[in-house]
Write a protein that holds these residues in place. Structure first.
Motif, short mmCIF file in Angstrom:
data_model
loop_
_atom_site.label_atom_id
_atom_site.label_comp_id
_atom_site.label_asym_id
_atom_site.label_seq_id
_atom_site.Cartn_x
_atom_site.Cartn_y
_atom_site.Cartn_z
N MET A 1 0.83 -1.21 0.00
CA MET A 1 0.00 0.00 0.00
C MET A 1 0.86 1.26 0.00
O MET A 1 0.63 2.18 -0.76
N ILE A 2 1.91 1.30 0.86
CA ILE A 2 2.78 2.48 0.93
C ILE A 2 3.42 2.75 -0.42
O ILE A 2 3.51 3.90 -0.86
N ARG A 3 3.83 1.69 -1.12
CA ARG A 3 4.47 1.87 -2.43
C ARG A 3 3.51 2.53 -3.41
O ARG A 3 3.87 3.44 -4.15
N SER A 4 2.23 2.10 -3.41
CA SER A 4 1.25 2.68 -4.33
C SER A 4 0.96 4.14 -3.98
O SER A 4 0.71 4.96 -4.85
N ILE A 5 1.00 4.47 -2.68
CA ILE A 5 0.77 5.85 -2.27
C ILE A 5 1.88 6.74 -2.81
O ILE A 5 1.62 7.79 -3.40
N TYR A 6 3.13 6.33 -2.64
CA TYR A 6 4.24 7.12 -3.13
C TYR A 6 4.20 7.25 -4.64
O TYR A 6 4.50 8.30 -5.20
N LYS A 7 3.80 6.17 -5.33
CA LYS A 7 3.71 6.21 -6.79
C LYS A 7 2.71 7.26 -7.23
O LYS A 7 2.95 8.03 -8.16
N SER A 8 1.56 7.31 -6.55
CA SER A 8 0.54 8.30 -6.88
C SER A 8 1.04 9.72 -6.61
O SER A 8 0.86 10.62 -7.43
N MET A 9 1.68 9.91 -5.48
CA MET A 9 2.16 11.24 -5.12
C MET A 9 3.21 11.73 -6.11
O MET A 9 3.20 12.89 -6.53
N ASN A 10 4.12 10.86 -6.49
CA ASN A 10 5.15 11.24 -7.45
C ASN A 10 4.54 11.52 -8.81
O ASN A 10 5.04 12.36 -9.56
N GLN A 11 3.47 10.79 -9.15
CA GLN A 11 2.81 11.02 -10.43
C GLN A 11 2.26 12.44 -10.50
O GLN A 11 2.44 13.13 -11.51
N VAL A 12 1.58 12.89 -9.44
CA VAL A 12 1.02 14.23 -9.44
C VAL A 12 2.14 15.26 -9.55
O VAL A 12 2.02 16.24 -10.30
N LYS A 13 3.23 15.05 -8.85
CA LYS A 13 4.36 15.97 -8.93
C LYS A 13 4.88 16.10 -10.35
O LYS A 13 5.22 17.19 -10.82
N SER A 14 4.93 14.98 -11.05
CA SER A 14 5.47 14.99 -12.41
C SER A 14 4.55 15.71 -13.39
O SER A 14 4.98 16.10 -14.48
N LEU A 15 3.28 15.90 -13.02
CA LEU A 15 2.32 16.56 -13.92
C LEU A 15 2.15 18.04 -13.62
O LEU A 15 1.44 18.74 -14.34
N LEU A 16 2.80 18.54 -12.57
CA LEU A 16 2.60 19.92 -12.15
C LEU A 16 3.21 20.93 -13.11
O LEU A 16 4.32 20.76 -13.60
N LYS A 17 2.46 22.00 -13.36
CA LYS A 17 2.98 23.15 -14.09
C LYS A 17 3.45 24.24 -13.13
O LYS A 17 4.09 25.20 -13.54
N ILE A 18 3.05 24.10 -11.87
CA ILE A 18 3.42 25.08 -10.85
C ILE A 18 4.37 24.42 -9.85
O ILE A 18 4.59 23.21 -9.90
N GLY A 19 4.91 25.20 -8.93
CA GLY A 19 5.91 24.69 -8.01
C GLY A 19 5.40 23.60 -7.08
O GLY A 19 4.24 23.60 -6.67
N GLU A 20 6.28 22.68 -6.72
CA GLU A 20 5.91 21.57 -5.84
C GLU A 20 5.54 22.05 -4.44
O GLU A 20 4.90 21.31 -3.69
N SER A 21 5.91 23.27 -4.10
CA SER A 21 5.57 23.79 -2.78
C SER A 21 4.06 23.95 -2.60
O SER A 21 3.57 24.07 -1.48
N ASN A 22 3.32 23.95 -3.71
CA ASN A 22 1.87 24.06 -3.65
C ASN A 22 1.19 22.72 -3.36
O ASN A 22 -0.03 22.67 -3.19
N LEU A 23 1.97 21.65 -3.32
CA LEU A 23 1.43 20.31 -3.12
C LEU A 23 1.87 19.75 -1.78
O LEU A 23 3.07 19.69 -1.48
N THR A 24 0.93 19.37 -0.95
CA THR A 24 1.24 18.75 0.33
C THR A 24 0.71 17.33 0.35
O THR A 24 -0.23 16.99 -0.38
N GLU A 25 1.29 16.48 1.22
CA GLU A 25 0.97 15.07 1.23
C GLU A 25 0.68 14.59 2.65
O GLU A 25 1.34 15.00 3.60
N ASP A 26 -0.31 13.75 2.77
CA ASP A 26 -0.64 13.11 4.04
C ASP A 26 -0.68 11.61 3.79
O ASP A 26 -1.68 11.06 3.32
N ILE A 27 0.43 10.94 4.09
CA ILE A 27 0.55 9.51 3.81
C ILE A 27 -0.46 8.70 4.63
O ILE A 27 -1.00 7.69 4.16
N SER A 28 -0.77 9.16 5.83
CA SER A 28 -1.66 8.39 6.69
C SER A 28 -3.07 8.26 6.10
O SER A 28 -3.77 7.28 6.36
#
Length: 482
Positions: A1-28
């Protein structure tokens, strides 16, 4: 499950047109929150494409989520809940989309795919045909499914389309991935089992505004009240075009009859947007020369024509996802709870306030977040806490199970056919009344959606945060004068 969560989070980061500072993550909670800076009003300003395998809560209507998918390089199947929504999007992108609705065959779809189109927009009902066509060509696993207005899978699956909605949920895994898009989110714990645990992306817009709900409790004749408002717009065009949202065509007819008597109005003055079909056409002909119309139309050259009128009535078939264009709209939502059983409407229109308020396209999709709610009664469970209401629903499910079982055993003689038409707990499959598997998600999501939709009710300039206080405020205070 943790691996899939990180995969999803990294996917969104790779699609961003704006800075990553606008994206926050809550793994729990497997949740990301994307804050869109002021000045940016469309998802295409923020993302290169929609993330795959994600529940996307865009929070605001009209920010171009579906359009982003249509204009991307990804092979998409976009599933929507209404034929009119298919037509509405297709008319805006005819050179890109393959249109799938009633009458379209598997062969029609494969032929258009072979001609080079790689985007398909289909009704929920047409998804099976789309899957067959993609399988015939051996490309099903290269297509990504986007379920638009996903709240309707839950609502309509718990109301009158459980077979279609359950098929969608149970067969979405056949695609390369599936994402769910909505501006009317459902509390995660009330999502159906099939999508409860997928990664969640919440998009917050710094320029978003609260939806101002001006509401009026109609204690007398609802038809007379709506007639009065419509006459005001007919006699005073400077007040803007009036758009009345109803749950059913039957609620519109008495108002039309009044207007015909009082102002001799015709189809040139009033537009009625509803589903096509023999029943609706017959009902409309009973009051004049009206027929079901579309929000957008095309002229003989293929150009989009608005054909706006001073008064427009819109039924449930065109609430979510459909684009309306008006420079000066006034939105009225008619919640006629007193007549729900009469019209066999199980779901109160009031839960669609956020969707309806965001339907009009202007230069800034964050604007025009204001509606007038005309209501006649309170929803079932009004006054209960969330815990009390959940138990009330669970008790209802148990009663439904017992009723079905005892009827099958011949121990009681109950009208299950009537219950299947009027109660969310029952549905009919192949002529047999059974328990509706989506009833719990449907009813509880509606309860929570009312909370979300009415978050804009304010007291002395401050937003009310208590659920009970918000709903009491809504139903006890009249702030719209007839």
């Amino acid at each position: 499950m943790i691996r899939s969560i990180y995969k999803s989070m990294n996917q969104v980061k790779s699609l961003l047109k704006i800075g990553e500072s606008n994206l926050t993550e809550d793994i729990s909670t497997n949740t990301q929150t994307l804050v869109v800076p002021t000045g940016l009003h469309y998802m295409s300003d923020v993302l290169y494409d929609l993330p795959k395998g994600v529940f996307i809560d865009k929070q605001v209507c009209g920010v171009g989520g579906t359009t982003l998918a249509i204009k991307s390089n990804t092979n998409y199947v976009i599933a929507v809940h209404r034929k009119l929504l298919v037509e509405n999007k297709y008319i805006q992108h005819p050179n890109t989309l393959i249109e799938v609705k009633g009458g379209v065959t598997v062969e029609d779809i494969t032929r258009e795919l072979q001609n080079g189109k790689n985007k398909i927009i289909t009704t929920y009902d047409g998804l099976k045909k789309v899957s067959e066509a993609l399988s015939v060509l051996g490309v099903l696993e290269s297509y990504h499914l986007l379920v638009d207005e996903v709240q309707n899978v839950i609502r309509e699956g718990g109301d009158f389309r459980d077979e279609v909605c359950n098929y969608l949920l149970e067969n979405s895994c056949n695609f390369a991935s599936v994402s769910y898009l909505t501006a009317t989110s459902t509390e995660r714990k009330y999502l159906p089992e099939q999508i409860k645990d997928i990664p969640y992306l919440k998009i917050e817009w710094e320029d978003s505004v609260n939806i101002k709900v001006n509401q009026k409790h109609i204690k007398g004749d609802l038809t007379q009240a709506i007639t009065s408002i419509a006459l005001d717009h007919l006699d005073n065009p400077d007040k803007g075009e009036a758009y009345f949202f109803f749950n059913s065509v039957r609620g519109i007819l008495p108002v039309i009859k009044n207007l015909v008597k009082l102002r001799i109005v015709t189809e040139k003055d009033i537009k009625i947007i509803c589903a096509e079909g023999e029943d609706n056409e017959k009902l409309l002909k009973s009051v004049g020369a009206w027929k079901p119309e579309r929000p957008l139309e095309q002229d003989k050259d293929g150009n989009i024509v608005l054909n706006n009128k001073q008064i427009t009535f819109i039924t449930k078939t065109c609430f979510e996802g459909v684009d309306y264009y008006s420079d000066n709209p006034t939105t009225y939502i008619v919640s006629d709870a007193r007549n729900q059983k009469k019209h066999f409407v199980k779901t109160d229109i009031a839960i669609d306030i956020r969707q309806i308020a965001g339907r009009f396209r202007t230069a800034n999709p964050m604007s025009k977040q204001e509606v007038v709610l005309l209501w006649t009664g309170q929803y079932e469970g009004f006054g209960m806490t969330e815990q009390e209401y959940e138990q009330f629903v669970l008790d209802g499910i148990e009663r439904a199970k017992n009723t079905i079982e005892l009827t099958a055993q011949g121990k009681i003689d109950d009208s299950l056919g009537h219950l299947a038409k009027t109660s969310k707990y029952y549905t009919e499959r192949d002529g047999v009344v059974v328990l509706n598997k989506l009833a719990y998600s449907n009813i509880m999501s509606e309860y929570r959606t009312q909370y979300e939709d009415f978050k804009v009710v304010v007291d002395n300039g401050k937003e009310i945060r208590s659920l009970d206080n918000r709903l009491n405020k809504l139903y006890d205070v009249d702030c719209f004068d007839l």
